[in-house]
Design an enzyme around this catalytic site. Structure first.
Site, short mmCIF file in Angstrom:
data_model
loop_
_atom_site.label_atom_id
_atom_site.label_comp_id
_atom_site.label_asym_id
_atom_site.label_seq_id
_atom_site.Cartn_x
_atom_site.Cartn_y
_atom_site.Cartn_z
N LEU A 28 11.55 -18.68 -7.00
CA LEU A 28 11.96 -18.56 -8.41
C LEU A 28 13.30 -17.84 -8.52
CD1 LEU A 28 11.45 -18.67 -11.49
CD2 LEU A 28 10.06 -16.62 -11.25
N PRO A 50 20.53 -15.99 -7.17
CA PRO A 50 21.60 -14.98 -7.22
C PRO A 50 21.91 -14.51 -8.64
CG PRO A 50 22.19 -16.71 -5.67
CD PRO A 50 20.92 -17.15 -6.33
N ILE A 67 13.48 -14.63 -1.06
CA ILE A 67 12.20 -15.35 -1.13
C ILE A 67 11.28 -14.87 0.00
CG2 ILE A 67 11.09 -17.60 -1.17
CD1 ILE A 67 12.99 -16.91 -3.60
N GLN A 109 -1.54 27.19 -3.36
CA GLN A 109 -1.86 26.49 -4.60
C GLN A 109 -0.80 25.46 -5.01
OE1 GLN A 109 -2.72 29.90 -7.13
NE2 GLN A 109 -4.89 29.41 -7.06
N GLY A 154 6.98 18.39 4.58
CA GLY A 154 8.18 19.18 4.83
C GLY A 154 9.17 18.41 5.69
N GLY A 155 9.83 19.12 6.62
CA GLY A 155 10.82 18.48 7.48
C GLY A 155 10.24 17.32 8.27
N GLU A 172 8.28 -8.95 -8.55
CA GLU A 172 7.27 -9.49 -9.48
C GLU A 172 7.38 -8.85 -10.86
OE1 GLU A 172 3.52 -10.84 -8.25
OE2 GLU A 172 4.06 -10.98 -6.15
#
Length: 382
Positions: A124, A127, A156, A279, A339-340, A363
């Site tokens: 579908l 460009p 596609i 926490q 983290g890292g 989509e």
């Protein structure tokens, strides 16, 4: 017709085992090679993963939408490229034929799509026609008992390996839904050529490329349903279903990410104790778990409504928008909790962080979903 609960449980258990034992261990190799090994493809065929949504009359499993999304929740818990291979056959690559194909077209193509012998692709996007699908320029000109196709399709999915393309093309110049028709074009048809495979940010192994039609001559029997002017409406119906499928996939990936992040937090020590005891880390896990739960509920509710025959254009757009945005946030938090280490390619969260970015684009972008939701809401209260 829905499966009995025992059969569905057996299917979900089999898919869960396959994902855990076969697909997850193969993720890293897939990320490097961009290729799914043949033995895994064959096992996917044997499990029936290419024919989830195709009726048993044509060799598929004939799952309801609710059953399909439950399978996709499981398939989502590994690299999305595995699901992508079968995904076009389950959704956009087969559903135009299921919804609007002639009996001859269904008999010819659906059994081969359901078995995975044939890979389907949905052509579908162009460009200059993405979100504005009505702007497509590919033309199909009648020439006796043939049509001649000219134009270029872009990004596609599965095009490099597809055996069958559902091609949207203009059979009339006016900007109207009934100016667009769908053609079933087989790979190898003279005048159909493929561009080089795209290099993407993520989703290694989910292959995409341009599909070019240069005076590609197809018989009139290739016209979907042997009727002009049904292509655009069929495409929109196909995308409604596809959006629920993608939403379910995002739920599965989010489950994997929450699990990986929680396990890492329980093992990783800082300040003399696991970071799971802090926490602010718990808050990231809690937000992710709550959003994941909300998305899962949305997908199951929308799928059940679709199975009851209700119009789910708005619900599918809501689920697609929320789930794809949700998995982006969950992936971001998962990287933060790592983290890292989360920035390093040796951890799956780095790969998923890149992989999930696509879901907010294809989509129907998030912004297109917003327009659909607003339109449907205003229509309901007009």
């Amino acid at each position: 017709m829905a499966l009995d609960q025992e059969t569905l449980t057996l299917l979900l258990d089999a898919v869960r085992r396959f994902v855990t034992e076969r697909l997850v261990p193969a993720e890293e190799a897939l990320a490097h090679t961009g290729q799914i090994p043949d033995d895994i493809v064959n096992e996917m065929r044997e499990l029936g993963l290419f024919g989830l949504s195709i009726s048993p009359d044509h060799g598929g499993l004939g799952l309801t939408m609710e059953e399909e999304v439950k399978v996709v929740f499981e398939l989502g818990q590994t690299s999305p490229a595995f699901r992508s291979l079968a995904g076009t056959n389950i959704g956009i690559g087969s559903q135009s034929i299921v919804l609007a194909g002639s009996e001859a077209q269904r008999a010819n193509y659906l059994p081969r799509l359901a078995s995975g012998e044939l890979i389907g692709a949905f052509a579908l996007t162009e460009p200059d026609a993405g979100s504005d699908a009505m702007a497509l320029r590919t033309t199909a000109t009648r020439d006796g008992d043939h049509y001649i196709l000219n134009g270029t399709k872009r990004y596609i999915t599965n095009a490099p390996i597809a055996g069958l393309f559902s091609v949207m093309a203009r059979t009339a110049p006016e900007r109207r839904a009934d100016s667009i028709s769908c053609f079933l074009v087989e790979a190898g048809t003279p005048g159909l050529t493929l561009g080089k495979p795209d290099k993407k940010m993520g989703q290694a192994g989910a292959l995409t490329c341009d599909v070019v039609f240069d005076n590609c001559r197809v018989p009139a029997s290739a016209l979907l349903g042997e009727q002009e002017g049904t292509g655009f409406r069929t495409a929109m119906r196909v995308l409604d279903k596809g959006r629920l499928h993608i939403a379910a996939l995002c739920v599965g990936i989010a489950e994997r990410l929450v699990r990986d992040a929680a396990r890492y937090a329980l093992e990783r020590q800082q300040f003399g104790k696991p970071i799971a005891e802090f926490q602010l880390v718990q808050a990231m896990l809690a937000d992710s778990q709550a959003e994941l739960y909300a998305a899962r509920c949305m997908v199951l509710d929308a799928a059940a409504k679709r199975d009851r025959g209700e119009n789910t254009t708005m619900e599918a757009a809501c689920a697609k928008m929320f789930s794809t945005e949700m998995v982006g946030r969950v992936a971001d938090r998962a990287v933060q909790i790592h983290g890292g280490a989360g920035y390093m390619a040796e951890y799956a969260v780095e790969r998923f962080y890149r992989d999930v970015r696509l879901f907010r684009i294809f989509e129907g972008t998030t912004q297109i979903q917003q327009l659909v939701i607003a339109r449907e809401t205003l229509k309901a209260y007009a």
